[in-house]
Design a protein around this motif. Structure first.
Motif, PDB file in Angstrom:
ATOM      1  N   ARG A   1       0.813  -1.219   0.000  1.00  0.00           N
ATOM      2  CA  ARG A   1       0.000   0.000   0.000  1.00  0.00           C
ATOM      3  C   ARG A   1       0.848   1.271   0.000  1.00  0.00           C
ATOM      4  NH1 ARG A   1      -4.635  -0.531   4.029  1.00  0.00           N
ATOM      5  NH2 ARG A   1      -5.565  -1.585   2.223  1.00  0.00           N
ATOM      6  N   CYS A   2       1.892   1.301   0.781  1.00  0.00           N
ATOM      7  CA  CYS A   2       2.708   2.515   0.860  1.00  0.00           C
ATOM      8  C   CYS A   2       3.387   2.792  -0.481  1.00  0.00           C
ATOM      9  CB  CYS A   2       3.750   2.366   1.974  1.00  0.00           C
ATOM     10  SG  CYS A   2       4.533   3.924   2.442  1.00  0.00           S
ATOM     11  N   THR A   3       3.921   1.750  -1.103  1.00  0.00           N
ATOM     12  CA  THR A   3       4.581   1.918  -2.395  1.00  0.00           C
ATOM     13  C   THR A   3       3.580   2.267  -3.493  1.00  0.00           C
ATOM     14  OG1 THR A   3       6.346   0.383  -1.798  1.00  0.00           O
ATOM     15  CG2 THR A   3       5.986   0.764  -4.140  1.00  0.00           C
ATOM     16  N   GLY A   4       2.492   1.512  -3.605  1.00  0.00           N
ATOM     17  CA  GLY A   4       1.530   1.736  -4.674  1.00  0.00           C
ATOM     18  C   GLY A   4       0.907   3.116  -4.617  1.00  0.00           C
ATOM     19  N   ALA A   5       0.442   3.525  -3.424  1.00  0.00           N
ATOM     20  CA  ALA A   5      -0.218   4.822  -3.301  1.00  0.00           C
ATOM     21  C   ALA A   5       0.766   5.960  -3.535  1.00  0.00           C
ATOM     22  CB  ALA A   5      -0.853   4.948  -1.920  1.00  0.00           C
ATOM     23  N   ALA A   6       1.968   5.863  -2.951  1.00  0.00           N
ATOM     24  CA  ALA A   6       2.938   6.952  -3.067  1.00  0.00           C
ATOM     25  C   ALA A   6       3.461   7.093  -4.490  1.00  0.00           C
ATOM     26  CB  ALA A   6       4.094   6.719  -2.097  1.00  0.00           C
ATOM     27  N   VAL A   7       3.762   5.979  -5.149  1.00  0.00           N
ATOM     28  CA  VAL A   7       4.290   6.058  -6.514  1.00  0.00           C
ATOM     29  C   VAL A   7       3.220   6.605  -7.468  1.00  0.00           C
ATOM     30  CG1 VAL A   7       5.155   4.723  -8.472  1.00  0.00           C
ATOM     31  CG2 VAL A   7       6.036   4.280  -6.174  1.00  0.00           C
ATOM     32  N   GLY A   8       1.974   6.142  -7.359  1.00  0.00           N
ATOM     33  CA  GLY A   8       0.909   6.651  -8.207  1.00  0.00           C
ATOM     34  C   GLY A   8       0.679   8.138  -8.009  1.00  0.00           C
ATOM     35  N   TYR A   9       0.673   8.565  -6.760  1.00  0.00           N
ATOM     36  CA  TYR A   9       0.444   9.977  -6.434  1.00  0.00           C
ATOM     37  C   TYR A   9       1.557  10.857  -6.993  1.00  0.00           C
ATOM     38  CZ  TYR A   9      -0.736  13.998  -3.439  1.00  0.00           C
ATOM     39  OH  TYR A   9      -1.082  15.244  -2.967  1.00  0.00           O
ATOM     40  N   ASN A  10       2.800  10.418  -6.857  1.00  0.00           N
ATOM     41  CA  ASN A  10       3.923  11.247  -7.279  1.00  0.00           C
ATOM     42  C   ASN A  10       4.213  11.150  -8.771  1.00  0.00           C
ATOM     43  OD1 ASN A  10       5.101  12.583  -4.784  1.00  0.00           O
ATOM     44  ND2 ASN A  10       4.838  10.487  -4.076  1.00  0.00           N
ATOM     45  N   LEU A  11       3.856  10.044  -9.410  1.00  0.00           N
ATOM     46  CA  LEU A  11       3.907  10.007 -10.870  1.00  0.00           C
ATOM     47  C   LEU A  11       2.939  11.030 -11.463  1.00  0.00           C
ATOM     48  CD1 LEU A  11       4.143   6.234 -11.904  1.00  0.00           C
ATOM     49  CD2 LEU A  11       5.823   8.042 -12.337  1.00  0.00           C
ATOM     50  N   ALA A  12       1.806  11.188 -10.818  1.00  0.00           N
ATOM     51  CA  ALA A  12       0.853  12.208 -11.266  1.00  0.00           C
ATOM     52  C   ALA A  12       1.477  13.594 -11.179  1.00  0.00           C
ATOM     53  CB  ALA A  12      -0.419  12.144 -10.424  1.00  0.00           C
ATOM     54  N   GLY A  13       2.316  13.804 -10.158  1.00  0.00           N
ATOM     55  CA  GLY A  13       2.998  15.092 -10.044  1.00  0.00           C
ATOM     56  C   GLY A  13       3.909  15.365 -11.222  1.00  0.00           C
ATOM     57  N   VAL A  14       4.587  14.314 -11.723  1.00  0.00           N
ATOM     58  CA  VAL A  14       5.446  14.479 -12.895  1.00  0.00           C
ATOM     59  C   VAL A  14       4.593  14.805 -14.123  1.00  0.00           C
ATOM     60  CG1 VAL A  14       7.095  13.354 -14.429  1.00  0.00           C
ATOM     61  CG2 VAL A  14       7.199  12.934 -11.974  1.00  0.00           C
ATOM     62  N   LEU A  15       3.504  14.049 -14.312  1.00  0.00           N
ATOM     63  CA  LEU A  15       2.668  14.235 -15.492  1.00  0.00           C
ATOM     64  C   LEU A  15       1.946  15.577 -15.481  1.00  0.00           C
ATOM     65  CD1 LEU A  15       1.056  10.665 -15.720  1.00  0.00           C
ATOM     66  CD2 LEU A  15       2.943  11.578 -17.088  1.00  0.00           C
ATOM     67  N   GLY A  16       1.432  15.977 -14.316  1.00  0.00           N
ATOM     68  CA  GLY A  16       0.601  17.170 -14.271  1.00  0.00           C
ATOM     69  C   GLY A  16       1.261  18.415 -13.744  1.00  0.00           C
ATOM     70  N   GLY A  17       2.263  18.258 -12.859  1.00  0.00           N
ATOM     71  CA  GLY A  17       2.821  19.434 -12.204  1.00  0.00           C
ATOM     72  C   GLY A  17       4.167  19.896 -12.701  1.00  0.00           C
ATOM     73  N   ALA A  18       5.004  18.962 -13.131  1.00  0.00           N
ATOM     74  CA  ALA A  18       6.379  19.327 -13.445  1.00  0.00           C
ATOM     75  C   ALA A  18       6.471  20.312 -14.602  1.00  0.00           C
ATOM     76  CB  ALA A  18       7.185  18.065 -13.763  1.00  0.00           C
ATOM     77  N   LEU A  19       5.732  20.047 -15.670  1.00  0.00           N
ATOM     78  CA  LEU A  19       5.869  20.855 -16.869  1.00  0.00           C
ATOM     79  C   LEU A  19       4.806  21.937 -17.010  1.00  0.00           C
ATOM     80  CD1 LEU A  19       6.817  18.132 -19.513  1.00  0.00           C
ATOM     81  CD2 LEU A  19       8.328  19.705 -18.293  1.00  0.00           C
ATOM     82  N   THR A  20       3.793  21.926 -16.161  1.00  0.00           N
ATOM     83  CA  THR A  20       2.700  22.884 -16.332  1.00  0.00           C
ATOM     84  C   THR A  20       3.162  24.337 -16.308  1.00  0.00           C
ATOM     85  OG1 THR A  20       0.948  21.407 -15.579  1.00  0.00           O
ATOM     86  CG2 THR A  20       0.569  23.763 -15.294  1.00  0.00           C
ATOM     87  N   PRO A  21       3.973  24.790 -15.325  1.00  0.00           N
ATOM     88  CA  PRO A  21       4.421  26.186 -15.380  1.00  0.00           C
ATOM     89  C   PRO A  21       5.237  26.496 -16.630  1.00  0.00           C
ATOM     90  CG  PRO A  21       4.763  25.284 -13.179  1.00  0.00           C
ATOM     91  CD  PRO A  21       4.421  24.133 -14.079  1.00  0.00           C
ATOM     92  N   VAL A  22       6.065  25.531 -17.067  1.00  0.00           N
ATOM     93  CA  VAL A  22       6.881  25.743 -18.259  1.00  0.00           C
ATOM     94  C   VAL A  22       5.999  25.839 -19.497  1.00  0.00           C
ATOM     95  CG1 VAL A  22       8.720  24.787 -19.693  1.00  0.00           C
ATOM     96  CG2 VAL A  22       8.842  24.567 -17.204  1.00  0.00           C
ATOM     97  N   VAL A  23       5.094  24.857 -19.675  1.00  0.00           N
ATOM     98  CA  VAL A  23       4.207  24.853 -20.848  1.00  0.00           C
ATOM     99  C   VAL A  23       3.309  26.087 -20.838  1.00  0.00           C
ATOM    100  CG1 VAL A  23       2.313  23.629 -21.978  1.00  0.00           C
ATOM    101  CG2 VAL A  23       4.260  22.343 -21.063  1.00  0.00           C
ATOM    102  N   ALA A  24       2.762  26.424 -19.686  1.00  0.00           N
ATOM    103  CA  ALA A  24       1.857  27.562 -19.606  1.00  0.00           C
ATOM    104  C   ALA A  24       2.587  28.875 -19.892  1.00  0.00           C
ATOM    105  CB  ALA A  24       1.208  27.612 -18.222  1.00  0.00           C
ATOM    106  N   THR A  25       3.810  29.013 -19.379  1.00  0.00           N
ATOM    107  CA  THR A  25       4.580  30.227 -19.654  1.00  0.00           C
ATOM    108  C   THR A  25       4.891  30.348 -21.143  1.00  0.00           C
ATOM    109  OG1 THR A  25       5.577  30.155 -17.449  1.00  0.00           O
ATOM    110  CG2 THR A  25       6.702  31.476 -19.099  1.00  0.00           C
ATOM    111  N   ALA A  26       5.274  29.231 -21.762  1.00  0.00           N
ATOM    112  CA  ALA A  26       5.577  29.246 -23.194  1.00  0.00           C
ATOM    113  C   ALA A  26       4.337  29.510 -24.037  1.00  0.00           C
ATOM    114  CB  ALA A  26       6.207  27.923 -23.605  1.00  0.00           C
ATOM    115  N   ALA A  27       3.148  29.081 -23.549  1.00  0.00           N
ATOM    116  CA  ALA A  27       1.913  29.222 -24.325  1.00  0.00           C
ATOM    117  C   ALA A  27       1.217  30.561 -24.107  1.00  0.00           C
ATOM    118  CB  ALA A  27       0.944  28.096 -23.970  1.00  0.00           C
ATOM    119  N   SER A  28       1.779  31.403 -23.248  1.00  0.00           N
ATOM    120  CA  SER A  28       1.099  32.666 -22.932  1.00  0.00           C
ATOM    121  C   SER A  28       1.878  33.862 -23.454  1.00  0.00           C
ATOM    122  CB  SER A  28       0.912  32.783 -21.412  1.00  0.00           C
ATOM    123  OG  SER A  28       2.151  32.649 -20.726  1.00  0.00           O
ATOM    124  N   GLY A  29       2.540  33.692 -24.598  1.00  0.00           N
ATOM    125  CA  GLY A  29       3.377  34.758 -25.129  1.00  0.00           C
ATOM    126  C   GLY A  29       2.652  35.775 -25.986  1.00  0.00           C
TER     127      GLY A  29
END
Length: 430
Positions: free
Chosen positions: A355-383
């Protein structure tokens, strides 16, 4: 349960304070200080690039600390992850600027951000399991939502300190040394959190695993072999929450101050007020999750994100603080509908031995997919000169993908599962 909930809330608040204060600094000052040879836009993009490194290291932290949590217990995870993140955060405040040591400055910044993410990757799984595995079954979403309030508290603390310094110091003083104070201030709450967690008991479910010999020797391998589909679905489902949150809390801050000319204090005030509303709404959404199920709450929140992204961007582009607050608070309430229940939902998707591995890895993989690049993509798309519709399209697209992933995940709330079984005419399990 109140003492355990307080311990989990305080710990996540401290850890997310450390994580968020970096994001605020990246939006406001890190570009010119650590990437002075770049243009203003490129410098902001580079600063957000170092911000993204913390998300990349979070799944690694989830693997390392998830292994510890499934093999040695949830309690050690809570202690070590908090110590690591706190030390890295204080060190960020001590890194000299590019003008003082040249390219070594952004390199040190990158390394410390990596360590921040490593510690935070272990924190969430340990905190929600501490609360959830002690909680009564039919109130598990409520008690497991207290670690989910911690990020709001941490965000308010981080931005409150930044707001006070921004309002009280000249721009030159803030850029020279004022931005470092919130990083140095992380030491005291981290020490208090470690003291509070040192007296916590291990969870009943892990004690039972240890006594019966039910622990697995390779939790990550077992998760990948037996639950890979569920792992990918949870990562995809939760990515919308990260994308929306960091779009309104990090990208919008930079967009409002640099592109629209809104004052730094006004922008921080808008974001902080909206996050406070989101934090207050979290336990109420969790109660609904206990009553109606985890999955319906997640689907409703995700659908609301999908339809709100274009109105949100239009309201942000007005540059009027009241309308900007409305744009942000509605987005964060949709976010709260999902993330209020995931502290119970994700662990319930996995058996206790992994449970600790499955929940933590799923939660933090979501951070890579949704959070890591969002400020970069959004900044580049708002020019462009008009409203940044590219940002709205990107966020709406992430929301649609997440909605599909949630639709493919099962319900886990005990009452909802039993009601569904009765409606289908299935016999109760023996």
């Amino acid at each position: 349960m109140r003492r355990l909930a307080a311990a989990s809330l305080v710990g996540t608040a401290v850890e997310f304070y450390d994580f968020y204060v970096y994001g605020t600094a990246a939006a406001l000052v890190l570009g010119p200080l650590f990437f002075p040879t770049f243009s203003p836009l490129a410098g902001t993009l580079a600063a957000f690039g170092t911000f993204a490194v913390g998300f990349v290291s979070r799944p690694l932290g989830a693997v390392v600390f998830g292994h510890v949590g499934d093999r040695r217990g949830r309690r050690p995870v809570l202690f070590v992850s908090l110590a690591l993140t706190g030390a890295a955060t204080v060190a960020v405040g001590c890194v000299p600027s590019y003008a003082a040591i040249g390219p070594a400055a952004p390199a040190l910044l990158l390394a410390l951000r990596f360590l921040q993410g490593l510690g935070l990757g272990g924190e969430w799984g340990g905190a929600v399991l501490l609360a959830g595995e002690h909680a009564p079954e039919r109130r598990r979403a409520l008690w497991a939502s207290f670690p989910q309030i911690g990020p709001s508290v941490g965000f308010l603390l981080a931005n409150g300190v930044m707001l006070a310094l921004s309002a009280g110091l000249s721009d030159a003083a803030f850029r020279s040394w004022g931005w470092r104070v919130p990083f140095w201030a992380a030491e005291l709450p981290a020490l208090c959190g470690l003291l509070l967690r040192s007296s916590l008991a291990e969870t009943p479910q892990f004690r039972e695993l240890a006594e019966t010999g039910g622990r697995t020797s390779a939790p990550l391998l077992e998760v990948v072999r037996a639950h890979w589909r569920r792992l990918l679905l949870t990562a995809g489902a939760l990515s919308v929450g990260y994308a929306v949150f960091y779009a309104v809390s990090t990208w919008a801050l930079a967009y409002g101050t640099e592109r629209l000319g809104v004052g730094r204090t006004a922008m921080l005030g808008c974001v902080m007020a909206a996050v406070a509303v989101k934090g207050a709404a979290t336990p109420f959404a969790a109660v609904l999750g206990d009553r109606y199920g985890r999955r319906p709450m997640c689907l409703a929140g995700c659908a609301a994100c999908t339809v709100w992204m274009f109105p949100m961007v239009w309201l942000l582009h007005t540059g009027r603080p009241v309308l900007m607050f409305l744009a942000i608070v509605v987005a964060l309430l949709a976010f709260a509908a999902m993330f209020a229940v995931v502290g119970a939902y994700l662990p319930e998707l996995y058996e206790p031995r992994v449970r600790c591995t499955g929940a933590a890895v799923g939660y933090n993989l979501a951070g890579v997919l949704g959070g890591a690049l969002t400020p970069v993509v959004a900044t580049a798309a708002s020019g462009g000169a008009g409203p940044p519709w590219g940002v709205a399209a990107y966020l709406a697209g992430v929301s649609v993908v997440s909605l599909g992933c949630f639709a493919l995940l099962p319900e886990t709330a005990p009452g909802a599962v039993e009601a569904g079984r009765r409606a289908a005419g299935e016999p109760a399990p023996v």
